[in-house]
Motif scaffolding. Structure first.
Motif, PDB file in Angstrom:
ATOM      1  N   TRP A   1      57.581 -75.413 -28.433  1.00 55.90           N
ATOM      2  CA  TRP A   1      57.650 -74.117 -29.115  1.00 55.90           C
ATOM      3  C   TRP A   1      58.677 -73.202 -28.454  1.00 55.90           C
ATOM      4  O   TRP A   1      59.345 -72.430 -29.138  1.00 55.90           O
ATOM      5  CB  TRP A   1      56.279 -73.462 -29.191  1.00 55.90           C
ATOM      6  CG  TRP A   1      55.310 -74.320 -29.931  1.00 55.90           C
ATOM      7  CD1 TRP A   1      54.056 -74.677 -29.520  1.00 55.90           C
ATOM      8  CD2 TRP A   1      55.502 -74.969 -31.196  1.00 55.90           C
ATOM      9  NE1 TRP A   1      53.478 -75.516 -30.444  1.00 55.90           N
ATOM     10  CE2 TRP A   1      54.330 -75.709 -31.481  1.00 55.90           C
ATOM     11  CE3 TRP A   1      56.548 -75.023 -32.106  1.00 55.90           C
ATOM     12  CZ2 TRP A   1      54.188 -76.466 -32.638  1.00 55.90           C
ATOM     13  CZ3 TRP A   1      56.408 -75.776 -33.256  1.00 55.90           C
ATOM     14  CH2 TRP A   1      55.237 -76.481 -33.505  1.00 55.90           C
ATOM     15  N   ALA A   2      58.810 -73.305 -27.144  1.00 51.81           N
ATOM     16  CA  ALA A   2      59.841 -72.511 -26.469  1.00 51.81           C
ATOM     17  C   ALA A   2      61.225 -72.955 -26.944  1.00 51.81           C
ATOM     18  O   ALA A   2      62.089 -72.128 -27.241  1.00 51.81           O
ATOM     19  CB  ALA A   2      59.710 -72.649 -24.960  1.00 51.81           C
TER      20      ALA A   2
ATOM     21  N   ALA B   1      57.376 -66.246 -22.418  1.00 51.02           N
ATOM     22  CA  ALA B   1      56.468 -67.335 -22.750  1.00 51.02           C
ATOM     23  C   ALA B   1      55.347 -67.392 -21.723  1.00 51.02           C
ATOM     24  O   ALA B   1      55.583 -67.201 -20.529  1.00 51.02           O
ATOM     25  CB  ALA B   1      57.220 -68.658 -22.767  1.00 51.02           C
ATOM     26  N   GLU B   2      54.153 -67.642 -22.212  1.00 51.61           N
ATOM     27  CA  GLU B   2      53.013 -67.873 -21.319  1.00 51.61           C
ATOM     28  C   GLU B   2      53.170 -69.251 -20.687  1.00 51.61           C
ATOM     29  O   GLU B   2      53.791 -70.145 -21.270  1.00 51.61           O
ATOM     30  CB  GLU B   2      51.703 -67.805 -22.115  1.00 51.61           C
ATOM     31  CG  GLU B   2      51.424 -66.462 -22.753  1.00 51.61           C
ATOM     32  CD  GLU B   2      51.156 -65.369 -21.729  1.00 51.61           C
ATOM     33  OE1 GLU B   2      50.552 -65.671 -20.671  1.00 51.61           O
ATOM     34  OE2 GLU B   2      51.555 -64.212 -21.986  1.00 51.61           O
TER      35      GLU B   2
ATOM     36  N   PHE C   1      54.013 -78.247 -20.721  1.00 48.63           N
ATOM     37  CA  PHE C   1      53.891 -76.797 -20.774  1.00 48.63           C
ATOM     38  C   PHE C   1      54.983 -76.109 -19.963  1.00 48.63           C
ATOM     39  O   PHE C   1      55.397 -76.591 -18.904  1.00 48.63           O
ATOM     40  CB  PHE C   1      52.501 -76.372 -20.324  1.00 48.63           C
ATOM     41  CG  PHE C   1      51.426 -76.993 -21.173  1.00 48.63           C
ATOM     42  CD1 PHE C   1      51.215 -76.538 -22.462  1.00 48.63           C
ATOM     43  CD2 PHE C   1      50.680 -78.070 -20.714  1.00 48.63           C
ATOM     44  CE1 PHE C   1      50.262 -77.127 -23.280  1.00 48.63           C
ATOM     45  CE2 PHE C   1      49.727 -78.663 -21.518  1.00 48.63           C
ATOM     46  CZ  PHE C   1      49.518 -78.193 -22.801  1.00 48.63           C
TER      47      PHE C   1
ATOM     48  N   MET D   1      52.331 -72.311 -22.853  1.00 47.18           N
ATOM     49  CA  MET D   1      53.051 -72.555 -24.112  1.00 47.18           C
ATOM     50  C   MET D   1      53.698 -73.931 -24.037  1.00 47.18           C
ATOM     51  O   MET D   1      54.376 -74.252 -23.067  1.00 47.18           O
ATOM     52  CB  MET D   1      54.139 -71.505 -24.356  1.00 47.18           C
ATOM     53  CG  MET D   1      55.004 -71.814 -25.578  1.00 47.18           C
ATOM     54  SD  MET D   1      56.352 -70.641 -25.813  1.00 47.18           S
ATOM     55  CE  MET D   1      55.570 -69.513 -26.957  1.00 47.18           C
TER      56      MET D   1
END
Length: 152
Positions: free
Chosen positions: A23-24, A15-16, A61, A19
């Motif tokens: 969503w993760a 994952a960036e 994030f 992100m």
């Protein structure tokens, strides 16, 4: 590669840093109880606990959480959480149910920190959780009932 501790389990995910945690949780880890609502941290459907405090995972994030522990609706345990979930079922609090994982996360946090909330306390704690079905009176009643059961 990022390591996330979700519900007591470590998950290594690609994952960036920017992100959204939502969503993760949903797409990379596969826990779908946390819902996408508005994407702007205004509806509360995506509420999770980060080191025990409620946050909106759509605007939290992955790169910002560090070593914090994430708890989703699937990993919510303990007497307060179990009582809230039981009361939700006993009183038929949800109508469509879409927002309820976020509602339960916030209600659990409230009762963990304030075992005898007033209506004003409930309104303040739950203000960031919207219910499109407008079951607010049932949510408030559920929180009061959970507080009574926890007191007994």
């Amino acid at each position: 590669m990022v390591t996330l501790t979700i519900n007591g389990n470590e998950h290594k995910v690609e994952a960036e840093a920017d992100m959204p945690l939502l969503w993760a949780i949903r797409d990379l880890v596969g826990l779908t109880g946390t819902k996408f609502g508005c994407g702007m941290a205004q509806c509360g459907a995506c509420t999770v606990l980060l080191d025990g405090a409620p946050v909106r995972s759509c605007q939290t994030f992955v790169g910002d959480i560090g070593n914090a522990k994430v708890t989703t609706i699937e990993g919510l345990t303990g007497k307060v959480a179990e009582t809230v979930q039981t009361v939700w079922a006993d009183l038929d609090v949800p109508q469509c149910g879409y927002c309820q994982s976020g509602q339960i996360m916030s209600a659990t946090d409230l009762l963990t920190n304030n075992p005898k909330p007033t209506d004003d306390d409930i309104d303040a704690a739950m203000t960031g959780n919207l219910c499109r079905c407008a079951t607010y009176h049932r949510i408030r009643a559920g929180i009061h009932e959970a507080a009574k059961r926890l007191e007994a």
